[in-house]
Enzyme design. Structure first.
Site, PDB file in Angstrom:
ATOM      1  N   CYS A 141       1.255   0.852  71.079  1.00 22.20           N
ATOM      2  CA  CYS A 141       0.365   2.023  71.032  1.00 22.20           C
ATOM      3  C   CYS A 141      -1.087   1.606  71.247  1.00 22.20           C
ATOM      4  CB  CYS A 141       0.512   2.756  69.705  1.00 22.20           C
ATOM      5  SG  CYS A 141       2.166   3.414  69.426  1.00 22.20           S
ATOM      6  N   ASP A 142      -1.483   0.507  70.641  1.00 21.16           N
ATOM      7  CA  ASP A 142      -2.831  -0.029  70.799  1.00 21.16           C
ATOM      8  C   ASP A 142      -3.085  -0.338  72.275  1.00 21.16           C
ATOM      9  OD1 ASP A 142      -5.254  -1.673  69.413  1.00 21.16           O
ATOM     10  OD2 ASP A 142      -4.382  -2.873  71.030  1.00 21.16           O
TER      11      ASP A 142
END
Length: 171
Positions: free
Chosen positions: A64-65
């Site tokens: 996600c980062d």
């Protein structure tokens, strides 16, 4: 409430999606999420010609980062024309801390933790985890869904090139 199975997995295990599924050509449903300042935000609050709605399970995970950072980089040249909204179940405080640490300024992080309004409106709420499935939607000025990718394995990245190409078509 609608539930669907067989569409996504987490590390190979099947999951259930809750909410009303949205497809290409459909009007984008409204939703209410929270900004990093705890203020409510709705779809209609964003007036750019093109919008990318990026649903992620949690900004505190590596994939996600990485995804949010990639979209942040791509959105730098589209200011004023398009906006990317990264929506997760993370608390607004965590999203703000992540955004500041990551130095992202070209995306907006929004929290669906309170009501799961976005997740249910788009059929992206993972029942077993109360997290959002990884998905990317592109909306045009008419606020219809021009593109949608539901990533089949939650730990995989989306097709960035396809999403950005779809965004280019609505601008």
């Amino acid at each position: 409430m609608s539930e669907r199975t067989g569409l996504i997995t987490f590390l190979g295990g099947g999951l259930t999606l809750s909410g009303a599924p949205v497809g290409v050509g459909a009007a984008a449903p409204d939703f209410t999420v929270l900004t990093n300042e705890l203020a409510p935000a709705k779809l209609g609050d964003f007036t750019e010609k093109g919008l990318i709605l990026i649903a992620v399970p949690s900004l505190d995970t590596a994939v996600c980062d990485l995804e949010a950072r990639k979209f942040n980089k791509e959105m730098a040249s589209l200011a004023g024309k398009a906006k990317a909204l990264v929506i997760s179940m993370d608390l607004p405080f965590a999203q703000k801390r992540w955004a500041e640490a990551a130095g992202v300024t070209n995306i907006v992080t929004l929290s669906d933790h309170r009501d799961a309004s976005f997740g249910l409106a788009y059929g992206l709420l993972i029942k077993e985890l109360r997290l959002l499935a990884r998905a990317v939607l592109v909306l045009g000025a008419d606020r219809k869904v021009a593109y949608m990718e539901l990533v089949p394995e939650v730990t995989h990245e989306p097709d960035y090139a396809a999403a950005l190409a779809a965004l280019g078509k609505v601008l």
